[in-house]
Enzyme design. Structure first.
Site, PDB file in Angstrom:
ATOM      1  N   CYS A  60      -4.090   4.131  -5.651  1.00 14.41           N
ATOM      2  CA  CYS A  60      -5.505   4.536  -5.635  1.00 14.41           C
ATOM      3  C   CYS A  60      -6.045   4.555  -4.206  1.00 14.41           C
ATOM      4  O   CYS A  60      -5.717   3.688  -3.397  1.00 14.41           O
ATOM      5  CB  CYS A  60      -6.342   3.566  -6.459  1.00 14.41           C
ATOM      6  N   ASP A 113      -3.116  -1.016 -13.877  1.00 16.06           N
ATOM      7  CA  ASP A 113      -4.346  -1.748 -14.200  1.00 16.06           C
ATOM      8  C   ASP A 113      -5.402  -0.792 -14.756  1.00 16.06           C
ATOM      9  O   ASP A 113      -6.195  -1.167 -15.617  1.00 16.06           O
ATOM     10  CB  ASP A 113      -4.933  -2.392 -12.946  1.00 16.06           C
ATOM     11  N   LYS A 140       0.560  -5.019  -9.179  1.00 17.03           N
ATOM     12  CA  LYS A 140       1.429  -6.103  -9.612  1.00 17.03           C
ATOM     13  C   LYS A 140       2.865  -5.892  -9.160  1.00 17.03           C
ATOM     14  O   LYS A 140       3.610  -6.841  -8.960  1.00 17.03           O
ATOM     15  CB  LYS A 140       1.408  -6.262 -11.149  1.00 17.03           C
ATOM     16  N   CYS A 185       1.971  -0.590  -6.243  1.00 20.41           N
ATOM     17  CA  CYS A 185       0.696  -0.981  -6.868  1.00 20.41           C
ATOM     18  C   CYS A 185       0.489  -2.482  -7.042  1.00 20.41           C
ATOM     19  O   CYS A 185       1.309  -3.293  -6.648  1.00 20.41           O
ATOM     20  CB  CYS A 185       0.546  -0.231  -8.179  1.00 20.41           C
ATOM     21  N   SER A 206     -11.324  -6.686  -9.963  1.00 15.31           N
ATOM     22  CA  SER A 206     -10.559  -5.569  -9.424  1.00 15.31           C
ATOM     23  C   SER A 206     -10.757  -5.556  -7.915  1.00 15.31           C
ATOM     24  O   SER A 206     -11.779  -6.014  -7.407  1.00 15.31           O
ATOM     25  CB  SER A 206     -11.089  -4.279 -10.025  1.00 15.31           C
ATOM     26  N   GLU A 256      -8.721  -8.335 -15.115  1.00 14.47           N
ATOM     27  CA  GLU A 256      -9.707  -7.921 -14.099  1.00 14.47           C
ATOM     28  C   GLU A 256     -10.992  -7.497 -14.793  1.00 14.47           C
ATOM     29  O   GLU A 256     -10.945  -6.950 -15.895  1.00 14.47           O
ATOM     30  CB  GLU A 256      -9.188  -6.694 -13.339  1.00 14.47           C
TER      31      GLU A 256
END
Ligand code: XAI
Length: 573
Positions: free
Chosen positions: A189, A79, A122, A120, A479, A452
């Site tokens: 992240c 993303d 998706k 992550c 997001s 997003e």
């Protein structure tokens, strides 16, 4: 244990055996239980960059328990690469493609079990969708969390930096420092964005081994748990404990409660219903609202709090959350350990899991309660509200744990945009005034693929004059790192004739989180009776014409033609 192939029609399989032996399989291998390992390894982003290592470990676990693994990769997309430009339109659609690819890999010949590995936004929901769809014994291995940046920095610093840059402020040095240290390792992240949230959801649903979600990605421990997953999938195959035996209504309700306790990403409100949809379960959005009213919000993790996901894991991670909210959970649900959730938590406590995690925190001199508040000390409840009203008859979502109390009730004039790009330009060039409600429409799944809007939400949050006074309402999504009074997933979306498409500049918009409402309450800055507003909206509807579809070819055409609403899960019908 005999493999599925042997159980079905052995004689017909000479060709399959020959093809497999062409990949260095032995004759003995062809007789063993066959386990598909599908990961999203690739040089696509740090969340997937290390997954081949975890996949190798899972393969060792399968070999050493008498099975034969076969590895496949369907890599995912980041993303972070798509934010702020049209690339973001493709991201949600990629969830469907990954799930479909795993289904294809797993369906052409029978498998005795499956390991899915992803980190992550998706790829985790795609894998959970595939697990529900295929219904073979399956374990998901979450790829863990990215290591901590300097001064509790995260990859999410990109938002504030680019907001400063767009305003012409000097950010060269900060930008370089961020480039060098924002992502100090592989893994998801470091904040409770969508990637981290979905790892937590996998474990909370019972599809990942206990303690796996958000493990620091470079630890030997994440390799060990991957190897253990390889061993354990063989047990699941033996006992025929398939994914659908784990993904029950009770498991989803447990996950929703954990989501409330961790202040998870609003995107989970798209993904959990989509996974449930594969099971024929309709997850009503109200379940999230109910959980948020019941379950204390326990975590102090960015973007709503101070710390990062690695420290969350050191505080005990998902098992610690489940332990804290035990009295609210169904502890009898089955999990991939072959045991119930209650048994897993007791096993972890007996095996010293919590103590070992907490020892790590001592390095940072941070008490556990500073990161995961004990349930009895928590003053706040949940994090998500479902709003309804004349703009969103089928509902909308807000993450109120990321909203300052002064904005929990807000009335302001609409500033209407038919694309995120136009809205962002207006924010950056000072066209938005304090108190405005920015409406962004035609950005839902059928409008543009539901990108997003991280850059836009951050452009508001990092503008001192707008932060804390301006709200955003959209039929698109946000997001997991977005903050501020952002109402998303407004359904039905504008392209489908939803009333968000009928809002005009200057209409008075009321957001009332305690009352769970989102309404137009006035026209041209003047309050009006509800019946008068309904009449005006009906007139506007008569004059409304659906705009030409923006996307005419490729994968995004298929997605925008078929996707369900965000409130339903944006699965492709
Ligand atoms: C790139 C991000 C921040 O991970 C985002 O996609 C999210 O939703 O969390």
């Amino acid at each position: 244990m005999m493999n599925q192939k042997c159980k079905t029609a052995r004689g017909l399989w000479a060709q399959v055996d020959a093809l497999r032996m062409g990949m260095n399989w032995s004759e003995g291998d062809t007789e063993k239980p066959h386990i598909l390992i599908s990961d999203v390894f690739g040089e696509s982003h740090p969340g997937s960059f290390h997954l081949n290592i975890l996949s190798d470990e899972a393969a060792v676990g399968i070999y050493e328990t008498g099975g034969r693994p076969a590895k496949n990769h369907v890599t995912d997309i980041c993303d972070g690469w798509g934010q702020g430009h049209d690339g973001m339109n493709y991201i949600l659609a990629s969830r469907e493609t990954i799930a479909d690819m795993v289904e294809l890999q797993a369906s052409v010949i029978p498998w005795d079990g499956m390991i899915l590995i992803s980190s992550c936004d998706k790829s985790v929901p795609a894998h959970l969708i595939a697990a529900a769809r295929l219904d073979i014994p399956t374990i998901h291995i979450p790829g863990g969390s990215m290591r901590i940046g300097p001064n509790i920095g995260t990859s999410g610093l990109a938002g504030p930096l680019s907001a400063k840059y767009k305003k012409g402020q000097p950010v060269q040095k900060e930008m370089r420092d961020y480039k060098l240290t924002g992502c100090p390792s592989c893994g998801a992240c470091q904040f409770m964005g969508t990637a981290s949230t979905m790892q937590c959801m996998s474990e909370s649903l019972g599809l990942a081994l206990p303690g796996n979600a958000l493990m620091p990605s470079t630890f030997a421990e994440i390799r060990r748990i991957s190897r253990a997953a390889g061993q354990q999938v063989m047990n699941l195959a033996q006992q025929n404990i398939t994914a659908r035996k784990i993904l029950t209504q009770a498991a989803f309700e447990n996950a929703i409660k954990v989501h409330a306790a961790i202040g998870g990403s609003t995107n989970a409100l798209i993904h959990l219903p989509a996974i449930a949809h594969e099971m024929g379960i309709t997850l009503q959005p109200e379940l999230f609202d109910k959980a948020s009213r019941e379950i204390p919000y326990l975590t102090n993790i960015q973007p709503s709090g101070k710390y990062v996901t690695e420290l969350f894991w050191f505080a005990g991670g998902i098992p610690m959350i489940q332990w804290e909210i035990k009295e609210y959970l169904n502890l009898d649900v089955m999990t991939v350990t072959g045991k119930t959730l209650g048994e897993n938590l007791n096993d972890l406590a007996e095996q010293g899991f919590f103590d070992r995690c907490h020892e790590h925190l001592k390095t940072y001199n941070i008490p556990v309660e500073e990161i995961i508040r004990p349930v009895k000390q928590s003053k706040h409840f949940g994090s998500i509200a479902i709003l309804k009203g004349n703009i969103a008859p089928a509902g909308a979502v807000i993450k109120y744990s990321a909203v300052i109390p002064a904005m929990h009730q807000h009335v302001g004039p609409a500033a209407v945009f038919n694309s995120e790009e136009d809205a962002q330009k207006a924010i950056i060039t000072g066209k938005i005034k304090q108190g405005d409600v920015v409406i962004i429409r035609y950005e839902g799944p059928r409008g543009s693929g539901a990108p997003e809007m991280f850059m836009t939400t951050d452009a508001i949050v990092f503008d001192e004059s707008l932060n804390g006074t301006v709200a955003l309402v959209t039929d698109g999504r946000f997001s997991g790192a977005s903050r501020g009074p952002c109402v998303g997933h407004v359904s039905p979306e504008a392209i489908d004739g939803g009333p968000i498409g009928l809002v005009e500049n200057g209409d008075l918009i009321e957001i009332d989180i305690p009352a769970r409402t989102l309404n137009i309450i006035g026209i041209a800055g003047q309050k009006q009776e509800a019946a008068e507003i309904a009449r005006i909206l009906a007139d506007r509807k008569k004059a409304w014409k659906a705009p030409a579809r923006k996307i005419r070819n490729g994968v995004l055409r298929k997605f925008t033609e078929k996707a369900a609403s965000l409130m339903a899960g944006a699965y492709t019908k």
